[in-house]
Structures are given as C-alpha cells and as structure tokens.
Design a protein around this motif. Structure first.
Motif, PDB file in Angstrom:
ATOM      1  N   ALA A  10       0.880  -1.182   0.000  1.00 35.24           N
ATOM      2  CA  ALA A  10       0.000   0.000   0.000  1.00 35.24           C
ATOM      3  C   ALA A  10       0.909   1.222   0.000  1.00 35.24           C
ATOM      4  O   ALA A  10       1.637   1.447   0.972  1.00 35.24           O
ATOM      5  CB  ALA A  10      -0.879  -0.011   1.237  1.00 35.24           C
ATOM      6  N   ILE A  11       0.892   1.970  -1.121  1.00 36.35           N
ATOM      7  CA  ILE A  11       1.848   3.082  -1.232  1.00 36.35           C
ATOM      8  C   ILE A  11       1.182   4.426  -0.910  1.00 36.35           C
ATOM      9  O   ILE A  11       0.184   4.804  -1.530  1.00 36.35           O
ATOM     10  CB  ILE A  11       2.453   3.161  -2.656  1.00 36.35           C
ATOM     11  N   PHE A  12       1.741   5.114   0.074  1.00 39.00           N
ATOM     12  CA  PHE A  12       1.332   6.489   0.404  1.00 39.00           C
ATOM     13  C   PHE A  12       2.390   7.394  -0.227  1.00 39.00           C
ATOM     14  O   PHE A  12       3.471   7.567   0.336  1.00 39.00           O
ATOM     15  CB  PHE A  12       1.245   6.671   1.926  1.00 39.00           C
ATOM     16  N   THR A  13       2.072   7.927  -1.414  1.00 40.79           N
ATOM     17  CA  THR A  13       3.114   8.625  -2.184  1.00 40.79           C
ATOM     18  C   THR A  13       3.465   9.992  -1.594  1.00 40.79           C
ATOM     19  O   THR A  13       4.584  10.455  -1.751  1.00 40.79           O
ATOM     20  CB  THR A  13       2.666   8.848  -3.645  1.00 40.79           C
ATOM     21  N   THR A 375      -3.998  -3.707  12.611  1.00 39.07           N
ATOM     22  CA  THR A 375      -4.991  -4.664  12.124  1.00 39.07           C
ATOM     23  C   THR A 375      -6.362  -4.330  12.716  1.00 39.07           C
ATOM     24  O   THR A 375      -6.433  -4.045  13.921  1.00 39.07           O
ATOM     25  CB  THR A 375      -4.583  -6.093  12.555  1.00 39.07           C
ATOM     26  N   PRO A 376      -7.462  -4.381  11.945  1.00 38.74           N
ATOM     27  CA  PRO A 376      -7.477  -4.625  10.501  1.00 38.74           C
ATOM     28  C   PRO A 376      -7.128  -3.364   9.702  1.00 38.74           C
ATOM     29  O   PRO A 376      -7.328  -2.267  10.182  1.00 38.74           O
ATOM     30  CB  PRO A 376      -8.929  -5.040  10.255  1.00 38.74           C
ATOM     31  N   HIS A 377      -6.629  -3.565   8.516  1.00 42.07           N
ATOM     32  CA  HIS A 377      -6.306  -2.438   7.634  1.00 42.07           C
ATOM     33  C   HIS A 377      -7.101  -2.550   6.349  1.00 42.07           C
ATOM     34  O   HIS A 377      -7.286  -3.641   5.803  1.00 42.07           O
ATOM     35  CB  HIS A 377      -4.815  -2.373   7.350  1.00 42.07           C
ATOM     36  N   GLU A 378      -7.579  -1.417   5.937  1.00 36.36           N
ATOM     37  CA  GLU A 378      -8.382  -1.353   4.715  1.00 36.36           C
ATOM     38  C   GLU A 378      -7.879  -0.132   3.962  1.00 36.36           C
ATOM     39  O   GLU A 378      -7.991   0.991   4.471  1.00 36.36           O
ATOM     40  CB  GLU A 378      -9.843  -1.182   5.111  1.00 36.36           C
ATOM     41  N   VAL A 379      -7.295  -0.374   2.786  1.00 34.67           N
ATOM     42  CA  VAL A 379      -6.697   0.749   2.055  1.00 34.67           C
ATOM     43  C   VAL A 379      -7.493   1.038   0.793  1.00 34.67           C
ATOM     44  O   VAL A 379      -7.728   0.143  -0.016  1.00 34.67           O
ATOM     45  CB  VAL A 379      -5.229   0.447   1.665  1.00 34.67           C
ATOM     46  N   THR A 380      -7.906   2.274   0.666  1.00 35.97           N
ATOM     47  CA  THR A 380      -8.616   2.710  -0.539  1.00 35.97           C
ATOM     48  C   THR A 380      -7.799   3.807  -1.205  1.00 35.97           C
ATOM     49  O   THR A 380      -6.734   4.190  -0.695  1.00 35.97           O
ATOM     50  CB  THR A 380      -9.994   3.275  -0.148  1.00 35.97           C
ATOM     51  N   ASN A 381      -8.315   4.339  -2.321  1.00 36.32           N
ATOM     52  CA  ASN A 381      -7.566   5.376  -3.043  1.00 36.32           C
ATOM     53  C   ASN A 381      -7.403   6.664  -2.227  1.00 36.32           C
ATOM     54  O   ASN A 381      -6.537   7.479  -2.521  1.00 36.32           O
ATOM     55  CB  ASN A 381      -8.240   5.699  -4.378  1.00 36.32           C
ATOM     56  N   ASN A 385      -8.649   3.401   6.317  1.00 37.31           N
ATOM     57  CA  ASN A 385      -8.316   3.548   7.745  1.00 37.31           C
ATOM     58  C   ASN A 385      -6.807   3.561   7.966  1.00 37.31           C
ATOM     59  O   ASN A 385      -6.320   4.060   8.970  1.00 37.31           O
ATOM     60  CB  ASN A 385      -9.007   2.457   8.594  1.00 37.31           C
ATOM     61  N   LEU A 386      -6.057   3.016   6.993  1.00 34.17           N
ATOM     62  CA  LEU A 386      -4.603   2.953   7.190  1.00 34.17           C
ATOM     63  C   LEU A 386      -3.969   4.345   7.228  1.00 34.17           C
ATOM     64  O   LEU A 386      -2.996   4.570   7.951  1.00 34.17           O
ATOM     65  CB  LEU A 386      -3.951   2.078   6.113  1.00 34.17           C
ATOM     66  N   LEU A 387      -4.520   5.291   6.460  1.00 36.14           N
ATOM     67  CA  LEU A 387      -3.989   6.661   6.492  1.00 36.14           C
ATOM     68  C   LEU A 387      -4.044   7.200   7.929  1.00 36.14           C
ATOM     69  O   LEU A 387      -3.066   7.758   8.441  1.00 36.14           O
ATOM     70  CB  LEU A 387      -4.790   7.567   5.553  1.00 36.14           C
ATOM     71  N   TRP A 388      -5.201   7.011   8.570  1.00 40.64           N
ATOM     72  CA  TRP A 388      -5.358   7.504   9.948  1.00 40.64           C
ATOM     73  C   TRP A 388      -4.462   6.718  10.904  1.00 40.64           C
ATOM     74  O   TRP A 388      -3.887   7.287  11.832  1.00 40.64           O
ATOM     75  CB  TRP A 388      -6.831   7.417  10.367  1.00 40.64           C
ATOM     76  N   ASN A 389      -4.351   5.416  10.652  1.00 41.80           N
ATOM     77  CA  ASN A 389      -3.557   4.602  11.563  1.00 41.80           C
ATOM     78  C   ASN A 389      -2.050   4.817  11.403  1.00 41.80           C
ATOM     79  O   ASN A 389      -1.293   4.588  12.343  1.00 41.80           O
ATOM     80  CB  ASN A 389      -3.933   3.120  11.404  1.00 41.80           C
ATOM     81  N   LEU A 390      -1.635   5.280  10.214  1.00 42.36           N
ATOM     82  CA  LEU A 390      -0.211   5.616  10.068  1.00 42.36           C
ATOM     83  C   LEU A 390       0.168   6.734  11.034  1.00 42.36           C
ATOM     84  O   LEU A 390       1.268   6.767  11.575  1.00 42.36           O
ATOM     85  CB  LEU A 390       0.090   6.091   8.635  1.00 42.36           C
ATOM     86  N   VAL A 391      -0.767   7.670  11.241  1.00 42.50           N
ATOM     87  CA  VAL A 391      -0.484   8.809  12.112  1.00 42.50           C
ATOM     88  C   VAL A 391      -0.860   8.532  13.570  1.00 42.50           C
ATOM     89  O   VAL A 391      -0.141   8.930  14.482  1.00 42.50           O
ATOM     90  CB  VAL A 391      -1.217  10.073  11.587  1.00 42.50           C
TER      91      VAL A 391
END
Ligand code: ZN
Length: 449
Positions: A10-13, A375-381, A385-391
């Motif tokens: 999952a790439i956060f560019t 966990t769990p992670h759900e990545v969309t365009n 939720n992963l964007l929020w969980n990265l922070v």
C-alpha cells in the motif's frame, strides 16, 4: 547497478495529489525511483530483485526530523521549564568530548533510522564526528553546528569550525551530508555572527538554522534586551528568507506569521519538546493557512525523550485538537505531509526527497501491517483507515525495512550496516561517564533565572 522492485504494498506517495495506491509497486534503479504505480500496471525490469510486500506491508516516504540535537542525555534533566533546564543542558556541552559526540550521534541516528526517519537536521557539536557517525549508519543528515560567540559561551562551536565543516563535509557521502550555518540563539550569538551567517549563505550556497521564539519568558527577555521581538530581530539581521529554517516559533503573533510567510522562512515544529518544557502550543494551523513551510522535529532525546517521528506526528495533531476543542484540527493527511514533504521542503531537499515519485531518491520506509496495532487495515484510493492509523496508531516498531539512496539500511527491523549491540554498549559506557563528568561540574552551572 542496484535494481529492485517493491511489489504489492500500500503506497502512500505524498505526491502533489496525495495519491494512495492500495496495491502498488515501486521500482528503484541505483539511488532513484524509476517507476511507481499500481502493481497491475508497473512492469518489473529484467534482473530486478523483487521484494514482495504480499499485501501485508505499507510503503511511505522516509520521515524527516527537521530539528534535533544528538545527545546521550535522556531522562536526566526532567521536570523543568526551559529557562531552568538550559543551564543543565549547557553542562553537557562543557563536559562533552569528540568521542561523546560521535557516540551520541551514532546512537541517535540508529534510533531515528530504525523508527523510519531517513533524514535528520542535527544541531550539535564536533560535527565532523557526526558526519562519521552518519557514514556508518547510512542516514541522510543535515549538520548545523551549535555556533555561539557571546562571552561565557566558549564551550559551543565557533564560526570558524562551522566554515571548516562546510569546506570539508558539505555534499559528502554522495550528497547525503549537507552542512548549514548554525546559530544557537539571539542571546548566544552576536550581530556579527548573524551577518556572517548571511554572508556565508551566499558565498557557500548553504542554508541557515537557528532557534527562535520558543518560550513566553524568553520572548519577553528578548524584547527587553534588544527592543524588538525575536522575529523582528532576526529580520533586522537579514536572516529571514527561503534559505532559513527556524526551530519552534511557539509565540508568533499574526504579523510575525505573515512576515515569515512573505519571506518564505521555514519552521521546524517540535510539539513534544514544547509541551515537555512547558513552552506552549505553536499556532500550526495558522502557519499552514498562511502558507509557511512547516516540518516536524523531535528536538532530540534531551527534551523529548523519543526520536520516534510516528509519536511526534500523533502528538502534533492531538495537541491542536485538545487545546482548540476542535476534533478536525490537523487531520492525518496534513500531518503526514508535514513529516515528509514539508520537512524536505523546510530543509531545501524537496526536489530529491519527501515523496514517492519518479526521479526522486529512494528514501523509503516499509511498515509491517501484520501487527495488532495496524490490524485490521483497509486501504482505498483516499487512504482508508490505514492513512489515519499511520499517524495515530503506527509506531517506529512497525518499521521493517528502510532504504536511503536506494540502499537497504534496515532489514527485519535491524541495521544492515552496524553491529547494533556494539553501538549500544559503547553509547552506554560513554553516556554513564558523561553523566558522572556533568555531576562533577555542577558547580559551574550558571542559572538563567
Ligand atoms: Zn532545539
């Protein structure tokens, strides 16, 4: 030639469009990114080594710590406001040897890298040895010596040392070492030191880093002594501009925010340090709204006590939400930008680092998502939720691999470059000896309040 592909991550560019690629692939040739896109569309070049993320990893640009001080002092000057704390900190510098500086830097750079920071702005002393430490660890480091030239401050770095460092180290280690003109603070440096720094900025094409406007009492003392506030004084010295980075700037008024925005002066925001030393809460939403380039900094182990930029990101957001009673203040995407491309821009390195884009240096961080806190992670365009969980959930301990300049420096969470146990052991011995020497010198402490 180095050629590898990182697939199914999952790439956060953090590119200008903030693109998130749920199942992405990045191709790296030597030190640069040559392809980035959905795994279904990116061709893997023949002969490329493949690192398969298997849908269980995220890839983000390396974090940029835009203001730090290497140190072995951690947890030993606690429970003090800034003005009480400073004399204790100065004792470290009276006692510090070149070897201490090397072990401080090596330990801090290792801690930073292992927690996903690929680029650090370090203000410290004996910075030749910091460059040596960076060479061992592989980290990208900006060196701003602690220059002070006022009477009684002879235990800091000199202007001549700073110039020598520029001549000998600037651009070394394939460009990973950048040397800056460093100035401690208005009370530590003469007008001539500031004017000399501006001259050197032009002569050597380097940038300037200094502390400013950290604490309320400090701001009042600056006004009483100089007849101007900190930003006004630095402006008077000709210091403000696109090649200058100011640390802290907690107590800016509206006019000063506008002046920094108009001059293109960048700020390193250090929320944990500002909270710990009871300095206050910087007006980051107003700074961002004004268009100021903002990076995030840890301010080093002495006044943090962690170098984990994931923790710093979370805190930077929460402190604004809590003090403004506004749950929408500084959302995850804005914070992630500050800690990556914002920091890169603040350091003048945004053409090369700070985002995952074709042509940029491969300074990359891979996170293991198969851990309870992610966990769990759900990545969309839009990140899911992963964007929020990265922070708000991720920590340095989620980092599995780190690359700087396309070199894999951390694998399975461990350094590929140094024997970590040996680094820790020497830092331990050196640190305890430094504590003892500081205690033996405590009669030299000059209180500021
Ligand atoms: Zn600092």
């Amino acid at each position: 030639m180095t050629l590898f592909a990182i697939t199914h991550v999952a790439i956060f560019t953090v590119d200008p469009r903030n693109r998130v690629i749920p199942d992405g692939t990045v191709v790296v040739e030597d030190d640069r990114i040559v392809a980035v896109g959905p795994s279904a569309e990116v061709a893997i070049p023949e002969g490329a080594k493949v690192i398969d993320g298997a849908g269980k990893h995220a890839l983000m640009p390396g974090l940029v710590d835009s203001h730090s001080h290497s140190s072995l002092m951690r947890g030993v000057t606690e429970n003090m406001p800034l003005m009480e704390w400073l004399p204790h900190y100065q004792l470290e510098h009276r006692a510090l040897t070149e070897e201490d500086a090397f072990h401080s830097a090596r330990l801090c750079y290792l801690e930073a890298l292992k927690s996903g920071t690929t680029c650090v702005m370090d203000m410290f002393r004996f910075m030749d040895r910091c460059a040596d430490a960076a060479g061992e660890i592989g980290l990208r480091v900006n060196l701003a010596p602690y220059v002070a030239d006022q009477p009684g401050k002879d235990f800091f770095a000199t202007r001549d040392e700073n110039k020598r460092l520029i001549k000998t180290r600037h651009g070394s280690q394939q460009g990973r070492i950048q040397v800056w003109m460093g100035l401690e603070h208005l009370f530590y440096c003469s007008e001539d030191a500031y004017r000399d720094a501006v001259r050197c900025q032009q002569e050597y094409g380097v940038r300037i880093h200094t502390h400013a406007c950290e604490q309320k009492e400090e701001e009042a003392a600056v006004l009483a002594h100089f007849g101007r506030r900190s930003i006004g004084m630095l402006d008077h010295y000709g210091l403000l501009g696109e090649n200058t980075l100011l640390a802290h700037c907690v107590w800016l008024n509206d006019d000063e925010i506008k002046r920094l925005a108009d001059t293109g002066t960048a700020i390193a925001h250090c929320p944990v340090s500002n909270a710990k030393l009871a300095s206050g809460v910087a007006r980051t939403p107003e700074m961002l709204a004004a268009g100021i380039t903002l990076g995030i900094g840890t301010d080093g182990p002495v006044c943090n006590n962690s170098l984990d930029m994931f923790e710093e990101m979370k805190f930077a957001s929460l402190i604004q939400k809590a003090t403004r009673l506004d749950a929408t203040a500084l959302p995850a995407d804005q914070i992630l930008r500050m800690a990556t491309i914002g920091g890169a821009k603040a350091l003048g390195l945004d053409k090369d680092i700070g985002s995952i884009e074709v042509g940029k240096k491969a300074d990359l961080v891979m996170l293991d998502l198969a851990m309870p806190n992610l966990t769990p992670h759900e990545v969309t365009n839009d990140g899911g939720n992963l964007l929020w969980n990265l922070v708000f959930a991720a920590r340095g301990s989620n980092v599995s691999r780190v690359w700087v300049d396309g070199r894999c420096l951390i694998e399975n969470g461990r350094s590929t470059q140094v024997d970590e146990a040996r680094v820790l052991e020497t830092a331990q011995q050196c640190g305890v000896s430094l504590y003892e020497r500081c205690r033996a010198m405590s009669h030299l402490r000059v209180d500021m309040v």
